[in-house]
Write a protein that holds these residues in place. Sequence first.
Motif, short mmCIF file in Angstrom:
data_model
loop_
_atom_site.label_atom_id
_atom_site.label_comp_id
_atom_site.label_asym_id
_atom_site.label_seq_id
_atom_site.Cartn_x
_atom_site.Cartn_y
_atom_site.Cartn_z
N LEU A 11 33.73 -30.87 14.49
CA LEU A 11 33.63 -32.28 14.87
C LEU A 11 32.16 -32.68 15.11
CD1 LEU A 11 36.74 -32.66 17.19
CD2 LEU A 11 36.43 -33.56 14.88
N MET A 12 31.41 -31.82 15.79
CA MET A 12 29.99 -32.13 16.02
C MET A 12 29.26 -32.17 14.68
SD MET A 12 27.70 -32.88 18.34
CE MET A 12 28.02 -32.17 19.94
N GLY A 13 29.60 -31.26 13.77
CA GLY A 13 29.02 -31.29 12.44
C GLY A 13 29.35 -32.58 11.70
N GLY A 14 30.56 -33.09 11.92
CA GLY A 14 30.93 -34.37 11.32
C GLY A 14 30.06 -35.51 11.81
N PHE A 15 29.76 -35.52 13.10
CA PHE A 15 28.86 -36.54 13.63
C PHE A 15 27.45 -36.39 13.05
CE2 PHE A 15 31.92 -37.07 17.20
CZ PHE A 15 32.04 -38.45 17.14
N MET A 16 27.00 -35.16 12.87
CA MET A 16 25.67 -34.95 12.30
C MET A 16 25.63 -35.35 10.82
SD MET A 16 23.98 -34.15 14.83
CE MET A 16 24.34 -33.67 16.50
N PHE A 17 26.73 -35.10 10.10
CA PHE A 17 26.81 -35.54 8.71
C PHE A 17 26.78 -37.07 8.64
CE2 PHE A 17 29.24 -36.82 4.95
CZ PHE A 17 28.45 -36.23 3.96
N ALA A 18 27.51 -37.72 9.52
CA ALA A 18 27.51 -39.19 9.57
C ALA A 18 26.11 -39.71 9.87
CB ALA A 18 28.51 -39.68 10.61
N ALA A 19 25.39 -39.03 10.76
CA ALA A 19 24.02 -39.44 11.07
C ALA A 19 23.14 -39.35 9.81
CB ALA A 19 23.45 -38.57 12.18
N GLN A 20 23.33 -38.28 9.04
CA GLN A 20 22.59 -38.14 7.79
C GLN A 20 22.88 -39.29 6.84
OE1 GLN A 20 20.23 -35.69 6.62
NE2 GLN A 20 20.20 -35.56 8.84
N CYS A 21 24.15 -39.66 6.74
CA CYS A 21 24.54 -40.77 5.85
C CYS A 21 23.88 -42.07 6.29
CB CYS A 21 26.06 -40.93 5.84
SG CYS A 21 26.93 -39.56 5.06
N PHE A 22 23.86 -42.33 7.59
CA PHE A 22 23.23 -43.56 8.08
C PHE A 22 21.72 -43.53 7.88
CE2 PHE A 22 27.27 -44.31 10.26
CZ PHE A 22 27.43 -45.66 9.99
N HIS A 23 21.09 -42.38 8.03
CA HIS A 23 19.65 -42.29 7.78
C HIS A 23 19.34 -42.58 6.31
CE1 HIS A 23 18.15 -41.07 11.66
NE2 HIS A 23 19.03 -40.08 11.76
N PHE A 24 20.20 -42.07 5.41
CA PHE A 24 20.02 -42.37 3.99
C PHE A 24 20.27 -43.85 3.71
CE2 PHE A 24 20.55 -37.76 3.15
CZ PHE A 24 19.41 -37.58 2.37
N HIS A 79 15.33 -37.76 9.51
CA HIS A 79 16.54 -37.02 9.12
C HIS A 79 16.59 -35.63 9.76
CE1 HIS A 79 18.03 -39.32 5.52
NE2 HIS A 79 16.82 -39.84 5.63
N LEU A 80 15.43 -35.07 10.04
CA LEU A 80 15.32 -33.66 10.38
C LEU A 80 16.16 -33.19 11.57
CD1 LEU A 80 14.00 -31.21 9.18
CD2 LEU A 80 12.02 -31.60 10.63
N PRO A 81 16.14 -33.88 12.73
CA PRO A 81 16.93 -33.36 13.86
C PRO A 81 18.42 -33.22 13.54
CG PRO A 81 15.38 -35.00 14.63
CD PRO A 81 15.33 -35.03 13.13
N SER A 82 19.02 -34.29 13.00
CA SER A 82 20.46 -34.20 12.71
C SER A 82 20.73 -33.23 11.56
CB SER A 82 21.05 -35.57 12.41
OG SER A 82 20.42 -36.18 11.31
N LEU A 83 19.78 -33.05 10.66
CA LEU A 83 19.94 -32.08 9.58
C LEU A 83 19.94 -30.65 10.13
CD1 LEU A 83 20.21 -31.65 6.52
CD2 LEU A 83 17.71 -31.61 6.41
N ILE A 84 19.05 -30.37 11.06
CA ILE A 84 19.00 -29.04 11.69
C ILE A 84 20.29 -28.78 12.46
CG2 ILE A 84 17.86 -27.68 13.51
CD1 ILE A 84 15.20 -29.00 12.55
N PHE A 85 20.73 -29.78 13.23
CA PHE A 85 21.96 -29.59 14.00
C PHE A 85 23.18 -29.47 13.10
CE2 PHE A 85 19.51 -31.91 17.48
CZ PHE A 85 19.09 -30.72 18.03
N LEU A 86 23.17 -30.18 11.97
CA LEU A 86 24.25 -30.03 11.00
C LEU A 86 24.29 -28.60 10.49
CD1 LEU A 86 26.50 -31.06 9.16
CD2 LEU A 86 24.73 -31.88 7.59
N GLY A 87 23.13 -28.05 10.16
CA GLY A 87 23.06 -26.66 9.71
C GLY A 87 23.56 -25.69 10.76
N LEU A 88 23.18 -25.91 12.00
CA LEU A 88 23.64 -25.05 13.09
C LEU A 88 25.16 -25.16 13.28
CD1 LEU A 88 20.80 -25.52 15.75
CD2 LEU A 88 21.32 -23.45 14.43
N CYS A 89 25.69 -26.37 13.16
CA CYS A 89 27.15 -26.56 13.30
C CYS A 89 27.89 -25.86 12.16
CB CYS A 89 27.50 -28.04 13.33
SG CYS A 89 27.03 -28.85 14.88
N ILE A 90 27.34 -25.92 10.96
CA ILE A 90 27.95 -25.23 9.83
C ILE A 90 27.93 -23.72 10.07
CG2 ILE A 90 27.66 -24.66 7.37
CD1 ILE A 90 26.73 -27.61 7.00
#
Length: 142
Positions: free
Chosen positions: A101-114, A123-134
Amino acid sequence: VSQYFLESVNRTIWNKKLLSLPVSKIKVDIMEELVIIAQLTVAISVAFVWTFRFHNVLIEFESFGLTDITRNLVGVSKIALSTLLVTAIWHPSLLCVSAILMGGFMFAAQCFHFKIKNTFIKHLPSLIFLGLCIFIAFQSCQ
């Protein structure tokens, strides 16, 4: 956090009992510790941003064009998931769902940044956290 990890690795390597264990068991212990470090990194960082750096969140959500209700729901959800990530250290059954679920929020953040064409540094903070969640999800969802 890295100091704790290094001390833990040193204890693991030099502990005479563990020297007799197969290498695969030692690798499992190190991976479990890396997952805990990742959990704490994501949880503490997200909680910090949503509590002490809320002014940045206000600016970001305004630039994304999202409503205050959406921002508040996302904030409550992320803080709750951060709490679950920490709680999952003692109750591992909570880890898989909270990481996904946290990864889903980080993916959504990436989409909004794009969507608003932010620079890579935004993009970097949410991208790093997305990687950690994965990473957490792959290690815990078995």
